[in-house]
Design a protein around this motif. Structure first.
Motif, short mmCIF file in Angstrom:
data_model
loop_
_atom_site.label_atom_id
_atom_site.label_comp_id
_atom_site.label_asym_id
_atom_site.label_seq_id
_atom_site.Cartn_x
_atom_site.Cartn_y
_atom_site.Cartn_z
N UNK A 163 0.80 -1.19 0.06
CA UNK A 163 0.00 0.17 0.04
C UNK A 163 0.70 1.42 -0.03
N UNK A 164 2.14 1.15 0.25
CA UNK A 164 3.11 2.39 0.27
C UNK A 164 3.54 2.59 -1.23
N UNK A 165 3.18 1.81 -1.99
CA UNK A 165 4.07 1.97 -3.36
C UNK A 165 2.72 2.08 -4.54
N UNK A 166 2.97 2.66 -5.46
CA UNK A 166 1.84 3.01 -6.54
C UNK A 166 1.39 1.51 -7.39
N UNK A 167 0.30 1.47 -7.56
CA UNK A 167 -0.13 0.28 -8.38
C UNK A 167 0.31 0.46 -9.77
N UNK A 168 1.17 -0.38 -10.54
CA UNK A 168 1.42 -0.10 -11.86
C UNK A 168 0.67 -1.10 -12.83
N UNK A 169 -0.06 -0.71 -13.82
CA UNK A 169 -0.47 -1.11 -15.01
C UNK A 169 0.27 -2.48 -15.49
N UNK A 170 1.56 -2.27 -15.68
CA UNK A 170 2.18 -3.21 -16.51
C UNK A 170 2.59 -4.48 -15.27
N UNK A 171 2.96 -4.03 -13.97
CA UNK A 171 2.95 -5.22 -13.28
C UNK A 171 1.64 -5.82 -12.64
N UNK A 172 0.53 -5.25 -12.71
CA UNK A 172 -0.72 -6.03 -12.80
C UNK A 172 -0.89 -6.97 -13.62
N UNK A 173 -0.62 -6.40 -15.00
CA UNK A 173 -0.79 -7.27 -16.04
C UNK A 173 0.32 -8.45 -15.89
N UNK A 174 1.52 -8.34 -15.49
CA UNK A 174 2.51 -9.32 -15.36
C UNK A 174 2.17 -10.29 -14.37
N UNK A 175 1.56 -9.73 -13.15
CA UNK A 175 1.02 -10.54 -11.90
C UNK A 175 -0.22 -11.19 -12.48
N UNK A 176 -1.24 -10.90 -13.59
CA UNK A 176 -2.18 -11.68 -13.76
C UNK A 176 -1.54 -12.78 -14.73
N UNK A 177 -0.52 -12.65 -15.51
CA UNK A 177 0.02 -13.86 -16.25
C UNK A 177 0.56 -14.96 -15.28
N UNK A 178 1.21 -14.44 -14.49
CA UNK A 178 1.81 -15.42 -13.29
C UNK A 178 0.74 -16.01 -12.62
N UNK A 179 -0.34 -15.40 -12.19
CA UNK A 179 -1.47 -16.15 -11.57
C UNK A 179 -2.05 -17.04 -12.48
N UNK A 180 -2.15 -16.75 -13.79
CA UNK A 180 -2.69 -17.73 -14.66
C UNK A 180 -1.90 -19.02 -14.73
N UNK A 181 -0.31 -18.84 -14.75
CA UNK A 181 0.27 -19.79 -15.04
C UNK A 181 0.36 -20.69 -13.72
N UNK A 182 0.38 -19.86 -12.66
CA UNK A 182 0.44 -20.97 -11.33
C UNK A 182 -0.96 -21.76 -11.15
N UNK A 183 -2.09 -20.97 -11.25
CA UNK A 183 -3.05 -22.01 -11.18
C UNK A 183 -3.14 -22.98 -12.15
N UNK A 184 -2.90 -22.61 -13.54
CA UNK A 184 -3.11 -23.68 -14.48
C UNK A 184 -2.00 -24.75 -14.28
N UNK A 185 -0.78 -24.37 -13.63
CA UNK A 185 0.08 -25.54 -13.05
C UNK A 185 -0.61 -26.51 -12.16
N UNK A 186 -1.22 -25.79 -11.13
CA UNK A 186 -2.15 -26.50 -10.02
C UNK A 186 -2.88 -27.46 -10.42
N UNK A 187 -3.85 -26.95 -11.35
CA UNK A 187 -5.00 -27.97 -12.10
C UNK A 187 -4.44 -28.89 -12.79
N UNK A 188 -2.99 -28.62 -13.37
CA UNK A 188 -2.77 -29.83 -14.13
C UNK A 188 -1.77 -30.80 -13.28
N UNK A 189 -1.54 -30.55 -12.05
CA UNK A 189 -0.72 -31.34 -11.14
C UNK A 189 0.57 -31.13 -11.60
N UNK A 190 1.30 -29.99 -11.96
CA UNK A 190 2.53 -29.75 -12.13
C UNK A 190 3.13 -28.94 -11.06
N UNK A 191 3.73 -29.67 -10.23
CA UNK A 191 4.03 -29.12 -8.86
C UNK A 191 5.29 -27.91 -9.02
#
Length: 242
Positions: free
Chosen positions: A191-219
């Motif tokens: 909360x002490x730092x600004x939200x950055x649009x590019x960082x949010x987009x990158x985080x969304x990509x990583x979130x997608x990859x993490x959840x996809x790997x979990x659902x695929x059983x790729x530890x």
């Protein structure tokens, strides 16, 4: 701020503007640029090196450099000027920290982030090796969809809910309150730092990859991507706060 000696400034610039880690290119680029600003390597009103030079020195694309510069300009650290003598310049007056007066140190950030790595990388790996019930799989998909479409005002809250859902999917009930406690501490820092649009987009990509790997059983992929995700946030926290 006293002006640095030109020779010292050149040496410091060479040391700070070195190649970044490819998995968090944007976040690490922001951190490196902030280091040159906050350590006085650049002085108010001084221009940054050209985008082409920064991209070569940092080992990233010019688009990544451009996005990092735009984000820091939006946050008030840099100013872009057009024309014959244009370029990107350090703002004459830097933004005041978004803080409650409590000084933050590198050790405080590292402690929160390293605990997060232990908890959340382990949670992602455990969730991936489990046979998830349909309701658990749907919870992950739902939380992922929520954060991907989040309004900036709701982003931290919905991001936290996704990470808590991953902790729940690990199947270790006592892990969830530990992750929640750590997320509270981490969000106080974020909360002490600004939200950055590019960082949010990158985080969304990583979130997608993490959840996809979990659902695929790729530890391994789930754990490795979560680790990169954790240290992407750490790069921004260190850049802005210490």
């Amino acid at each position: 701020m006293a002006a640095p000696d030109p020779a010292d400034s050149s040496d410091a610039s060479e040391a700070l503007l070195r190649p970044v880690r490819p998995l968090n290119a944007f976040e690490d680029t922001v951190e490196r640029l902030l280091q040159t600003i906050r350590l006085g390597v650049l002085t108010p009103g001084e221009s940054l090196p050209p985008e082409r030079e920064l991209a070569a020195r940092l080992g990233v694309s010019r688009d990544t450099v451009r996005e990092a510069i735009k984000s820091l300009a939006d946050a008030g650290y840099l100013v872009s000027r057009r024309g014959r003598y244009g370029g990107t310049f350090l703002a004459d007056a830097l933004p005041a920290p978004r803080a409650d007066g409590t000084e933050m140190h590198r050790d405080d950030i590292d402690d929160a982030v390293r605990l997060r790595e232990i908890l959340e990388v382990g949670a992602a790996r455990m969730a991936a090796v489990r046979t998830l019930a349909a309701v658990e799989r749907e919870a992950l998909r739902s939380r992922l969809a929520d954060v991907r479409g989040a309004d900036p005002a709701d982003y931290r809250r919905l991001d936290s809910r996704l990470h808590l859902a991953i902790a729940e999917a690990a199947g270790v009930p006592s892990l969830v309150p530990l992750v929640a406690q750590n997320r509270m501490r981490l969000n106080e820092l974020l909360d002490r730092i600004p939200l950055m649009t590019r960082n949010i987009a990158h985080s969304d990509e990583q979130h997608e990859a993490i959840v996809s790997a979990i659902l695929a059983g790729d530890a391994d992929t789930a754990a490795q991507t979560m680790a990169a995700h954790v240290w992407g946030s750490a790069a921004l926290l260190h850049g802005f706060l210490d």
